[in-house]
Design a protein around this motif. Structure first.
Motif, PDB file in Angstrom:
ATOM      1  N   UNK A 203       0.817  -1.228   0.000  1.00 53.02           N
ATOM      2  CA  UNK A 203       0.000   0.000   0.000  1.00 53.02           C
ATOM      3  C   UNK A 203       0.845   1.271   0.000  1.00 53.02           C
ATOM      4  N   UNK A 204       1.949   1.263   0.745  1.00 52.17           N
ATOM      5  CA  UNK A 204       2.827   2.435   0.744  1.00 52.17           C
ATOM      6  C   UNK A 204       3.461   2.619  -0.637  1.00 52.17           C
ATOM      7  N   UNK A 205       3.875   1.533  -1.260  1.00 52.19           N
ATOM      8  CA  UNK A 205       4.435   1.618  -2.602  1.00 52.19           C
ATOM      9  C   UNK A 205       3.436   2.161  -3.603  1.00 52.19           C
ATOM     10  N   UNK A 206       2.194   1.678  -3.516  1.00 49.16           N
ATOM     11  CA  UNK A 206       1.160   2.170  -4.418  1.00 49.16           C
ATOM     12  C   UNK A 206       0.882   3.651  -4.182  1.00 49.16           C
ATOM     13  N   UNK A 321      10.499   3.962  -4.320  1.00 51.67           N
ATOM     14  CA  UNK A 321       9.691   3.454  -3.204  1.00 51.67           C
ATOM     15  C   UNK A 321       8.470   2.716  -3.735  1.00 51.67           C
ATOM     16  N   UNK A 322       7.883   3.208  -4.823  1.00 51.77           N
ATOM     17  CA  UNK A 322       6.734   2.535  -5.400  1.00 51.77           C
ATOM     18  C   UNK A 322       7.061   1.188  -6.009  1.00 51.77           C
ATOM     19  N   UNK A 323       8.271   1.053  -6.550  1.00 51.95           N
ATOM     20  CA  UNK A 323       8.625  -0.189  -7.243  1.00 51.95           C
ATOM     21  C   UNK A 323       9.167  -1.267  -6.310  1.00 51.95           C
ATOM     22  N   UNK A 324       9.859  -0.873  -5.224  1.00 52.09           N
ATOM     23  CA  UNK A 324      10.588  -1.846  -4.404  1.00 52.09           C
ATOM     24  C   UNK A 324       9.735  -2.973  -3.827  1.00 52.09           C
ATOM     25  N   UNK A 325       8.567  -2.710  -3.222  1.00 56.55           N
ATOM     26  CA  UNK A 325       7.841  -3.839  -2.623  1.00 56.55           C
ATOM     27  C   UNK A 325       7.354  -4.858  -3.640  1.00 56.55           C
ATOM     28  N   UNK A 326       7.048  -4.426  -4.847  1.00 53.32           N
ATOM     29  CA  UNK A 326       6.596  -5.350  -5.884  1.00 53.32           C
ATOM     30  C   UNK A 326       7.783  -6.065  -6.522  1.00 53.32           C
ATOM     31  N   UNK A 327       8.866  -5.326  -6.716  1.00 58.54           N
ATOM     32  CA  UNK A 327      10.052  -5.911  -7.343  1.00 58.54           C
ATOM     33  C   UNK A 327      10.694  -6.951  -6.442  1.00 58.54           C
ATOM     34  N   UNK A 328      10.766  -6.693  -5.125  1.00 59.22           N
ATOM     35  CA  UNK A 328      11.428  -7.627  -4.218  1.00 59.22           C
ATOM     36  C   UNK A 328      10.689  -8.962  -4.161  1.00 59.22           C
TER      37      UNK A 328
END
Length: 404
Positions: A203-206, A321-328
């Motif tokens: 949610x924070x990334x989005x 910040x938006x990409x990191x949680x999905x990329x990891x």
């Protein structure tokens, strides 16, 4: 509960460690974004072991894809990984502050790098970059291109960026490397990618991605409708930071169109500041601090420098910040790991191409330059000398070559 407290304390304590590490890098990382990545690798991967080679290469591949200053984004992510949000802020501040302060002083009238000694210092710093980038290419190639298929992908990346120069060629090389990894690296034995555990939820990334696009769309409307020059300034630098691929040098024409055309600063002053930005350590995006301080309309001076720095770096960090949680989460899957092996090999190729142009071509002109660059490389790789010592010796050599 005790585990959560321990993690929190570790991260709060790590922010100071992150600040000290990146302050050292901010004071000694000369040579532009490609050289910065070499300094990061030597200090944070090899010496401090904050992240392994594969994880670092994954970060580089991601930052090459995103608009913004790739080396500053990589530093921000490493600070976030080591010390949480405070660590990310510490990494950005410590890496950016030295060059920003120097450029603000330059805007105030301090003449830097004049005369033979000044030119010798600048030339020595360029030769340091040759040694540092060569060390990074050598070390990363040994770990990320250990077989024929990945070595071939790296060579293909060199050819791609040679015949398709610029940001488009870089992105294409990494994309093609990922596709080649899917075809050639799926059956290679490799340990599953270690989760890097960035403290960012989806949610924070989005929300960060939404903020990026909202600011990109609304700032021009607000600047056009409200009579505040500071808002127009923030909009100009935010759009420049949001639309640039390929690092600091690519932002030059964007910034020139934004600040010279409306008469905020003269063309001579613009180019003088850009020349000074080449001679200082740290990210080239701190050129924004010079522009903010030197421009005639208020806010300028310290306030203008701070405003422009925040504006030009903010979009790249929001995207990261938006990409990191999905990329990891994605990078731990088998198919994604195969693609990342190919993409990482392509990153080695990109660094190899950059070692020649612009790093080598801008620094090595005579045999004495070559000898000094080789000396720096040997000191780093065989002698295991600290980078600051190599910087000092190479700068001294550059001064001697210029004066003699």
């Amino acid at each position: 509960m005790s585990d959560r407290i321990a993690v929190t304390v570790t991260r709060q304590g790590a922010a100071g460690e992150v600040f000290r590490a990146f302050l050292k890098l901010g004071l000694t990382s000369f040579g532009g974004p490609i050289a910065h990545l070499g300094y990061f690798r030597d200090e944070l991967v090899v010496r401090r072991r904050w992240i392994d080679e594969a994880g670092y290469a994954d970060l580089l591949a991601l930052c090459q894809f995103l608009p913004g200053p790739a080396s500053s984004q990589a530093g921000f992510a490493l600070g976030l990984l080591r010390g949480g949000p405070l660590g990310a802020l510490a990494a950005f501040t410590a890496f950016t502050l030295p060059s920003a302060l120097i450029l603000v002083l330059f805007a105030a009238g301090a003449s830097l790098f004049d005369g033979q000694v000044g030119h010798g210092i600048l030339h020595g710093l360029k030769l340091v970059a040759v040694a540092v980038v060569a060390q990074a290419v050598w070390g990363m190639a040994r770990s990320l291109c250990p077989d024929r298929s990945r070595a071939g992908i790296a060579v293909a990346a060199v050819l791609t960026v040679t015949f398709a120069a610029g940001a488009l060629g870089q992105v294409a090389a990494i994309l093609l490397g990922g596709l080649a990894g899917l075809a050639l690296c799926r059956h290679q034995d490799a340990a599953p990618a270690r989760n890097l555990a960035f403290p960012i939820s989806r949610p924070v990334g989005a929300a960060a991605l939404a903020m990026f696009f909202l600011l990109l769309a609304l700032l021009p409307l607000a600047a056009a409708s409200l009579p505040f020059h500071g808002l127009a300034l923030f909009d100009a630098f935010y759009r420049s930071g949001a639309l640039v691929f390929g690092g600091g040098h690519v932002v030059l024409p964007l910034l020139e169109a934004e600040v010279v055309a409306p008469g905020w600063i003269g063309a001579d002053g613009f180019l003088a500041g850009y020349g000074a930005a080449q001679a200082v350590p740290g990210p080239l995006f701190t050129f924004a601090a010079y522009l903010g301080a030197a421009m005639e309309p208020a806010p300028n001076g310290i306030a203008g420098a701070f405003l422009c720095l925040v504006a030009i770096f903010l979009p790249g960090f929001l995207l990261l910040v938006g990409a990191l949680p999905f990329w990891d989460a994605l990078r731990t899957r088998p198919m994604a790991r195969a693609a990342m092996r190919g993409a990482n090999a392509a990153v080695v190729g990109l660094l190899g191409a950059a070692l020649y142009d612009p790093v080598w071509t801008s620094a090595v002109h005579v045999p004495e330059d070559f000898a000094l660059a080789v000396l720096g490389f040997v000191l780093l790789t065989v002698g295991k000398a600290p980078p600051w010592l190599v910087v000092g010796l190479t700068v001294l050599g550059g001064i001697l070559l210029q004066v003699i």
